[in-house]
Scaffold this motif. Structure first.
Motif, PDB file in Angstrom:
ATOM      1  N   SER A  10       0.931  -1.245  -0.131  1.00 15.33           N
ATOM      2  CA  SER A  10      -0.086   0.116  -0.023  1.00 15.33           C
ATOM      3  C   SER A  10       0.812   1.459  -0.004  1.00 15.33           C
ATOM      4  O   SER A  10       0.766   2.099   0.928  1.00 15.33           O
ATOM      5  N   GLY A  55      -2.701   0.195   4.865  1.00 17.84           N
ATOM      6  CA  GLY A  55      -3.376   1.173   3.969  1.00 17.84           C
ATOM      7  C   GLY A  55      -3.170   2.537   4.439  1.00 17.84           C
ATOM      8  O   GLY A  55      -4.220   3.379   4.607  1.00 17.84           O
ATOM      9  N   SER A 100      -8.645  -0.044   4.616  1.00 17.63           N
ATOM     10  CA  SER A 100      -8.473   0.662   3.215  1.00 17.63           C
ATOM     11  C   SER A 100      -9.173   2.147   3.156  1.00 17.63           C
ATOM     12  O   SER A 100      -9.842   2.548   2.296  1.00 17.63           O
ATOM     13  N   SER A 143     -11.194  -2.235  -1.199  1.00 14.24           N
ATOM     14  CA  SER A 143      -9.850  -1.394  -1.512  1.00 14.24           C
ATOM     15  C   SER A 143     -10.008  -0.082  -2.207  1.00 14.24           C
ATOM     16  O   SER A 143      -9.842   0.066  -3.433  1.00 14.24           O
ATOM     17  N   GLU A 181      -6.974  -5.935  -5.928  1.00 13.41           N
ATOM     18  CA  GLU A 181      -6.497  -4.483  -5.695  1.00 13.41           C
ATOM     19  C   GLU A 181      -6.858  -3.555  -6.409  1.00 13.41           C
ATOM     20  O   GLU A 181      -7.446  -3.849  -7.609  1.00 13.41           O
ATOM     21  N   GLU A 225       0.274  -2.777  -6.758  1.00 16.13           N
ATOM     22  CA  GLU A 225      -0.117  -1.445  -6.418  1.00 16.13           C
ATOM     23  C   GLU A 225       0.521  -0.286  -6.586  1.00 16.13           C
ATOM     24  O   GLU A 225       1.120   0.445  -6.168  1.00 16.13           O
TER      25      GLU A 225
END
Length: 233
Positions: A10, A55, A100, A143, A181, A225
Motif C-alpha cells: 500500500s 492502508g 483501506s 480497496s 487490488e 499497487e
C-alpha cells in the motif's frame, strides 16, 4: 527507494509529492507503516503498534495519516495519526473489520471498506465533522481509492476493477485484473493505473477514462499497487 526481507504494501504519496508512506511486514512481525522521503534514504516507523497496520492515506494538507490498525483487541478499525505529534485517534468502531481508508480531496471525509459483521465488504463514507458513517452503493466492494477531483471511486468487486461516482452509481467495470487490488488515479483524474497478469507475467496498465484506450507496461516478476504521484498527469 527501499527494500526489505519481507513484504511491502500500500504505497501512498503525500500531496506535495515529497514523501511516501507504506506498510512493511518482516518475517514473524506485524505490518508497520513507514514514512520516508521520496528521494530515498531511511524512513521512520510511525505506527509501532502490536497489530496489523495497513492502508496509509495522507490528508490533503499532509499533516495526518489514516490507516487500518488492529492493535486494540485485534479488531481492525480506522485510525488517524497526526504525524507531527504522533497522536493517534480511533475513528471507527463497527462490527467486524474496517480497512483501506482513502481521504477525499477536501479532507472533509474519507471512504473505506467494512464488512460490518456480514463478512461481505462494502464501501462506506466517514464524515470528519459529524462523525457519521453512511453506506456507498449496495454491492460487494473493497480497496477503495478516491480520485483527486473527488468525483470518482476506484474499487474491486471480487476480482473485477470498478470505477463509479462517489455515491456508488454510474459504475463501469474495467475488467478482471486477477489481483485483489484497486487502481490509482492520475492527478487530473482522467486516467488510472493498475496491475494485472497476462500470460503468467505481471504488467501495469494505464487507461484513459475518457476514451477507454489503454496501454500496458510489461514488468519482471510480480508488480503490485502502482500509485500515481501528484507531479504528472
Amino acid at each position: 527507494l527501499f527494500s526489505v526481507q519481507g513484504s511491502i504494501f500500500s504505497p501512498a504519496w503525500s500531496p506535495d509529492g515529497t514523501r511516501l508512506a507504506y506498510a512493511v511486514q518482516q518475517p514473524n512481525g506485524f505490518p508497520v507503516i513507514h514514512v520516508q522521503s521520496a528521494t530515498g534514504g531511511g524512513g521512520r516507523v510511525v505506527t509501532p503498534f502490536k497489530g496489523n497496520n495497513l492502508g496509509p492515506s495522507f490528508s490533503p494538507d499532509g499533516q495526518n495519516l489514516l490507516f487500518s490498525g488492529s492493535h486494540e483487541n485485534n479488531d481492525p478499525a480506522i485510525y488517524q495519526l497526526h504525524l507531527g505529534s504522533g497522536q493517534v485517534s480511533k475513528l471507527t468502531n463497527m462490527v467486524g473489520a474496517e480497512n483501506s481508508p482513502s481521504y477525499t480531496a477536501d479532507g472533509r471525509s474519507f471512504v473505506f471498506s467494512a464488512d460490518n459483521g456480514s463478512r461481505t465488504p462494502k464501501l462506506y463514507r466517514y464524515d470528519m465533522y459529524s462523525r457519521n458513517i453512511s453506506p456507498i452503493g449496495r454491492g460487494q466492494a473493497a480497496s477503495p481509492r478516491v480520485s483527486p477531483d473527488g468525483n470518482k471511486i476506484a474499487y474491486v468487486s471480487g476480482r473485477s476493477l470498478i470505477i463509479s461516482n462517489t455515491t456508488g452509481g454510474g459504475s463501469t467495470t474495467i475488467g478482471a485484473t486477477g489481483i485483489d487490488e484497486s487502481a490509482s488515479f492520475s492527478p487530473n483524474s482522467n486516467r488510472i493505473i493498475y496491475s494485472s497478469y497476462q500470460g503468467g507475467r505481471g504488467q501495469m496498465t494505464i487507461r484513459s477514462l475518457k476514451t477507454g484506450q489503454s496501454f500496458s507496461i510489461a514488468t519482471q516478476g510480480t508488480v503490485r499497487e502502482p500509485t500515481w504521484s501528484r507531479g504528472s498527469n
